[in-house]
Design a protein around this motif. Structure first.
Motif, PDB file in Angstrom:
ATOM      1  N   PRO A  16       0.794  -1.083  -0.067  1.00  0.00           N
ATOM      2  CA  PRO A  16       0.056   0.032  -0.051  1.00  0.00           C
ATOM      3  C   PRO A  16       0.980   1.396  -0.007  1.00  0.00           C
ATOM      4  CG  PRO A  16      -1.069  -1.582   1.521  1.00  0.00           C
ATOM      5  CD  PRO A  16       0.602  -2.241   1.116  1.00  0.00           C
ATOM      6  N   GLY A  17       0.619   2.228  -0.757  1.00  0.00           N
ATOM      7  CA  GLY A  17       1.116   3.543  -0.870  1.00  0.00           C
ATOM      8  C   GLY A  17       2.427   3.559  -1.686  1.00  0.00           C
ATOM      9  N   VAL A  18       2.613   2.423  -2.354  1.00  0.00           N
ATOM     10  CA  VAL A  18       3.792   2.564  -3.189  1.00  0.00           C
ATOM     11  C   VAL A  18       3.256   2.893  -4.605  1.00  0.00           C
ATOM     12  CG1 VAL A  18       5.626   1.104  -4.270  1.00  0.00           C
ATOM     13  CG2 VAL A  18       5.298   0.549  -2.102  1.00  0.00           C
ATOM     14  N   GLY A  19       2.327   2.538  -5.330  1.00  0.00           N
ATOM     15  CA  GLY A  19       2.024   2.914  -6.568  1.00  0.00           C
ATOM     16  C   GLY A  19       3.065   2.486  -7.783  1.00  0.00           C
ATOM     17  N   SER A  20       2.587   2.777  -8.979  1.00  0.00           N
ATOM     18  CA  SER A  20       3.352   2.178 -10.103  1.00  0.00           C
ATOM     19  C   SER A  20       4.584   3.245 -10.138  1.00  0.00           C
ATOM     20  CB  SER A  20       2.639   2.559 -11.592  1.00  0.00           C
ATOM     21  OG  SER A  20       1.469   1.810 -11.348  1.00  0.00           O
ATOM     22  N   VAL A  21       4.416   4.598  -9.808  1.00  0.00           N
ATOM     23  CA  VAL A  21       5.642   5.234  -9.957  1.00  0.00           C
ATOM     24  C   VAL A  21       6.673   5.172  -9.042  1.00  0.00           C
ATOM     25  CG1 VAL A  21       6.544   7.780  -9.881  1.00  0.00           C
ATOM     26  CG2 VAL A  21       4.409   7.156 -10.967  1.00  0.00           C
ATOM     27  N   GLY A  22       6.129   5.020  -7.479  1.00  0.00           N
ATOM     28  CA  GLY A  22       6.974   4.582  -6.772  1.00  0.00           C
ATOM     29  C   GLY A  22       7.806   3.445  -6.828  1.00  0.00           C
ATOM     30  N   ALA A  23       7.159   2.390  -7.116  1.00  0.00           N
ATOM     31  CA  ALA A  23       7.638   1.024  -7.462  1.00  0.00           C
ATOM     32  C   ALA A  23       8.995   1.028  -8.362  1.00  0.00           C
ATOM     33  CB  ALA A  23       6.495  -0.163  -7.866  1.00  0.00           C
ATOM     34  N   ARG A  24       8.667   1.723  -9.257  1.00  0.00           N
ATOM     35  CA  ARG A  24       9.337   1.831 -10.449  1.00  0.00           C
ATOM     36  C   ARG A  24      10.681   2.563  -9.892  1.00  0.00           C
ATOM     37  NH1 ARG A  24       8.379   3.539 -16.525  1.00  0.00           N
ATOM     38  NH2 ARG A  24      10.263   3.016 -17.636  1.00  0.00           N
ATOM     39  N   HIS A  39      16.922  -6.786   0.973  1.00  0.00           N
ATOM     40  CA  HIS A  39      17.681  -5.882   1.536  1.00  0.00           C
ATOM     41  C   HIS A  39      16.996  -4.661   2.094  1.00  0.00           C
ATOM     42  CE1 HIS A  39      20.658  -7.786  -1.142  1.00  0.00           C
ATOM     43  NE2 HIS A  39      21.603  -7.279  -0.353  1.00  0.00           N
ATOM     44  N   HIS A  40      15.889  -4.890   2.454  1.00  0.00           N
ATOM     45  CA  HIS A  40      14.885  -3.747   2.858  1.00  0.00           C
ATOM     46  C   HIS A  40      15.469  -3.102   4.013  1.00  0.00           C
ATOM     47  CE1 HIS A  40      13.722  -7.351   5.625  1.00  0.00           C
ATOM     48  NE2 HIS A  40      13.400  -6.432   6.555  1.00  0.00           N
ATOM     49  N   ALA A  41      15.942  -3.745   4.932  1.00  0.00           N
ATOM     50  CA  ALA A  41      16.758  -2.950   6.065  1.00  0.00           C
ATOM     51  C   ALA A  41      17.717  -2.145   5.784  1.00  0.00           C
ATOM     52  CB  ALA A  41      17.437  -4.192   6.901  1.00  0.00           C
ATOM     53  N   GLU A  42      18.263  -2.076   4.479  1.00  0.00           N
ATOM     54  CA  GLU A  42      19.369  -1.013   4.082  1.00  0.00           C
ATOM     55  C   GLU A  42      18.570   0.240   3.231  1.00  0.00           C
ATOM     56  OE1 GLU A  42      22.243  -3.236   1.931  1.00  0.00           O
ATOM     57  OE2 GLU A  42      21.983  -4.894   3.356  1.00  0.00           O
ATOM     58  N   LEU A  43      17.262   0.107   3.087  1.00  0.00           N
ATOM     59  CA  LEU A  43      16.707   0.888   2.286  1.00  0.00           C
ATOM     60  C   LEU A  43      16.593   2.429   2.572  1.00  0.00           C
ATOM     61  CD1 LEU A  43      13.407  -1.052   0.901  1.00  0.00           C
ATOM     62  CD2 LEU A  43      15.565  -0.543  -0.303  1.00  0.00           C
ATOM     63  N   PRO A  52       8.587   4.714   7.734  1.00  0.00           N
ATOM     64  CA  PRO A  52       8.804   3.518   8.417  1.00  0.00           C
ATOM     65  C   PRO A  52       7.655   2.630   8.218  1.00  0.00           C
ATOM     66  CG  PRO A  52       8.904   5.696   9.744  1.00  0.00           C
ATOM     67  CD  PRO A  52       8.726   5.864   8.592  1.00  0.00           C
ATOM     68  N   ARG A  53       6.333   3.224   7.897  1.00  0.00           N
ATOM     69  CA  ARG A  53       5.341   2.318   7.636  1.00  0.00           C
ATOM     70  C   ARG A  53       5.419   1.346   6.324  1.00  0.00           C
ATOM     71  NH1 ARG A  53       1.388  -1.147   8.617  1.00  0.00           N
ATOM     72  NH2 ARG A  53      -0.376  -0.850   7.061  1.00  0.00           N
ATOM     73  N   MET A  54       6.303   1.974   5.064  1.00  0.00           N
ATOM     74  CA  MET A  54       6.532   1.225   3.987  1.00  0.00           C
ATOM     75  C   MET A  54       7.613   0.273   4.398  1.00  0.00           C
ATOM     76  SD  MET A  54       7.683   2.812   0.355  1.00  0.00           S
ATOM     77  CE  MET A  54       5.920   3.826   0.256  1.00  0.00           C
ATOM     78  N   MET A  55       8.638   0.641   5.056  1.00  0.00           N
ATOM     79  CA  MET A  55       9.467  -0.311   5.592  1.00  0.00           C
ATOM     80  C   MET A  55       9.023  -1.658   6.292  1.00  0.00           C
ATOM     81  SD  MET A  55      12.935   0.517   4.822  1.00  0.00           S
ATOM     82  CE  MET A  55      13.793  -0.171   6.093  1.00  0.00           C
ATOM     83  N   GLU A  56       8.185  -1.410   7.058  1.00  0.00           N
ATOM     84  CA  GLU A  56       7.228  -2.286   7.835  1.00  0.00           C
ATOM     85  C   GLU A  56       6.593  -3.087   7.015  1.00  0.00           C
ATOM     86  OE1 GLU A  56       3.680  -2.794  11.103  1.00  0.00           O
ATOM     87  OE2 GLU A  56       4.501  -0.769  10.767  1.00  0.00           O
ATOM     88  N   MET A  57       5.982  -2.898   5.863  1.00  0.00           N
ATOM     89  CA  MET A  57       5.254  -3.511   4.963  1.00  0.00           C
ATOM     90  C   MET A  57       6.094  -4.532   4.296  1.00  0.00           C
ATOM     91  SD  MET A  57       2.078  -2.703   5.410  1.00  0.00           S
ATOM     92  CE  MET A  57       1.304  -3.396   3.815  1.00  0.00           C
ATOM     93  N   LEU A  58       7.383  -3.755   3.821  1.00  0.00           N
ATOM     94  CA  LEU A  58       8.416  -4.477   3.306  1.00  0.00           C
ATOM     95  C   LEU A  58       8.841  -5.840   3.978  1.00  0.00           C
ATOM     96  CD1 LEU A  58      10.088  -1.585   1.273  1.00  0.00           C
ATOM     97  CD2 LEU A  58       8.706  -3.317   0.187  1.00  0.00           C
ATOM     98  N   SER A  59       9.036  -5.428   5.125  1.00  0.00           N
ATOM     99  CA  SER A  59       9.578  -6.560   6.046  1.00  0.00           C
ATOM    100  C   SER A  59       8.549  -7.720   6.538  1.00  0.00           C
ATOM    101  CB  SER A  59      10.122  -5.917   7.292  1.00  0.00           C
ATOM    102  OG  SER A  59       8.907  -5.338   8.139  1.00  0.00           O
ATOM    103  N   SER A  60       7.431  -7.371   6.118  1.00  0.00           N
ATOM    104  CA  SER A  60       6.457  -8.379   6.385  1.00  0.00           C
ATOM    105  C   SER A  60       6.395  -9.498   5.070  1.00  0.00           C
ATOM    106  CB  SER A  60       4.915  -7.661   6.341  1.00  0.00           C
ATOM    107  OG  SER A  60       3.972  -8.623   6.329  1.00  0.00           O
TER     108      SER A  60
END
Length: 370
Positions: A16-24, A39-43, A52-60
């Motif tokens: 959630p919240g990444v979107g096409s532009v953010g993902a690219r 390598h999500h911890a190094e992002l 922090p919310r996006m980091m949490e989602m990527l680690s899930s």
């Protein structure tokens, strides 16, 4: 493309919240979708401003598990999962800033055909609009037999465009606003099945995704983005076809419209596009082909260039020329892979070859040896 990269790309669309532009942007910053998760911890050190919310989602593991399930569904149903860096990904769409990082395709056609158009319009197609679809595509087949026709499989002009293409032996792709586990509207299932034999079905949505209202606007950007030109056949004063035309303009793609009588409800949108200089007026397939500068005369013989007279080609330029000579017309992505060169270097080489009169650029970003 590895299975892990495909799954990671699909998973990225579920954050959630990444979107096409953010993902690219994340893929470009890190190097691959797989590395974003591994390598999500190094992002935070690589991507400034990541929350922090996006980091949490990527680690899930949730997004990756859903992506793995979708990948299994695709394999079971012979669906191709195409990531944005795949050679099979629509190259025209890749040029758009909000292009999806993952697509799902079922069919048998090349989405990077030399010429790609989309035909869109009202869901309430009149006899006039239906006749335009039928006659235009029949004439276009005679002028440009290799055109790929894209639309949205919706009621009205969309389905008549698909059927007109099939009736004339043209490949046609339907871009869906839902997953490939269903066909909406269901009454178009027979046409959709026929399209799998000469074209296909394309979507960015995972299975179990409903055809919700907002998905149709997202669908329209793919229709516009993967095409050289948008053709609006009939439209009321408001409608999805006008949204597609606006998106096409924002992508700097050509846009055309068929005019109608001033009092006709489903010609108002087309007439306004023409009046406001948002679309060029066309009356026939011949008008369209001339406007696009598509040389459709198969009898025309290009003037041969004796390439052996070019003695000033560099070693790298000669490599590219040899590849084109062996493989024929090619897109830059294919040349990059064949020559094993970075894309920025390939761009420079192709520019120099074009200036020397050795190659020319065709529609769809194809390069042809002269």
């Amino acid at each position: 493309m590895t299975e892990q990269e495909i799954i990671a790309s699909i998973a990225l669309t579920q954050i959630p919240g990444v979107g096409s532009v953010g993902a690219r942007n994340l893929i470009n910053a890190v190097g691959s979708a797989e590395k974003i998760f591994s390598h999500h911890a190094e992002l935070t050190q690589i991507v400034p401003g990541i929350t922090p919310r996006m980091m949490e989602m990527l680690s899930s593991p949730q997004a990756l598990l859903r992506a793995e399930a979708e990948f299994s569904f695709a394999q079971k149903n012979k669906i191709n999962c195409i990531t944005i860096n795949d050679e099979a990904y629509p190259s025209r769409l890749r040029e758009c800033p909000d292009a999806p990082v993952a697509l799902f395709f079922k069919g048998n056609t090349d989405m990077n055909a030399l010429r790609v158009i989309n035909m869109v319009g009202t869901r309430n197609a009149t006899d006039y609009g239906q006749r335009i679809c039928r006659d235009f595509l029949a004439d276009l087949k005679a002028l440009c037999p290799d055109v790929l026709v894209v639309s949205g499989l919706a009621y009205g002009i969309d389905i008549h465009a698909h059927r007109g293409a099939l009736n004339n032996g043209l490949s046609t792709i339907g871009v869906l606003a839902h997953g490939l586990d269903r066909i909406y509207p269901s009454v178009h299932r027979k046409t959709a099945i026929d399209m799998l034999e000469n074209g296909g079905l394309l979507t960015e949505f995972l299975s179990e995704t409903n055809p919700d209202r907002q998905n149709f606007v997202k669908r329209n950007r793919i229709v516009a983005g993967m095409s050289d030109a948008t053709i609006v056949v009939e439209s009321a004063v408001k409608g999805g076809a006008l949204i597609t035309a606006d998106i096409a303009q924002s992508y700097h793609r050509d846009c055309f419209a068929f005019p109608g009588r001033v009092a006709d409800e489903f010609s108002i949108g087309c007439n306004n596009l023409i009046k406001d200089n948002k679309a060029a007026l066309i009356l026939s397939a011949e008008d369209f082909v001339k406007a696009m500068c598509w040389d459709a005369d198969s009898k025309a013989v290009p003037v041969a260039v004796q390439r052996q007279l070019f003695v000033d080609l560099t070693e790298e330029e000669q490599i590219v020329v040899d590849i084109l000579q062996e493989n024929g017309d090619s897109q830059i992505n294919s040349l990059v892979v064949e020559a094993d060169m970075p894309v920025n270097k390939m761009n420079t080489i192709l520019f120099e070859l074009e200036m020397k009169g050795v190659v020319r650029v065709l529609a769809g970003g194809m390069y042809q040896l002269l």
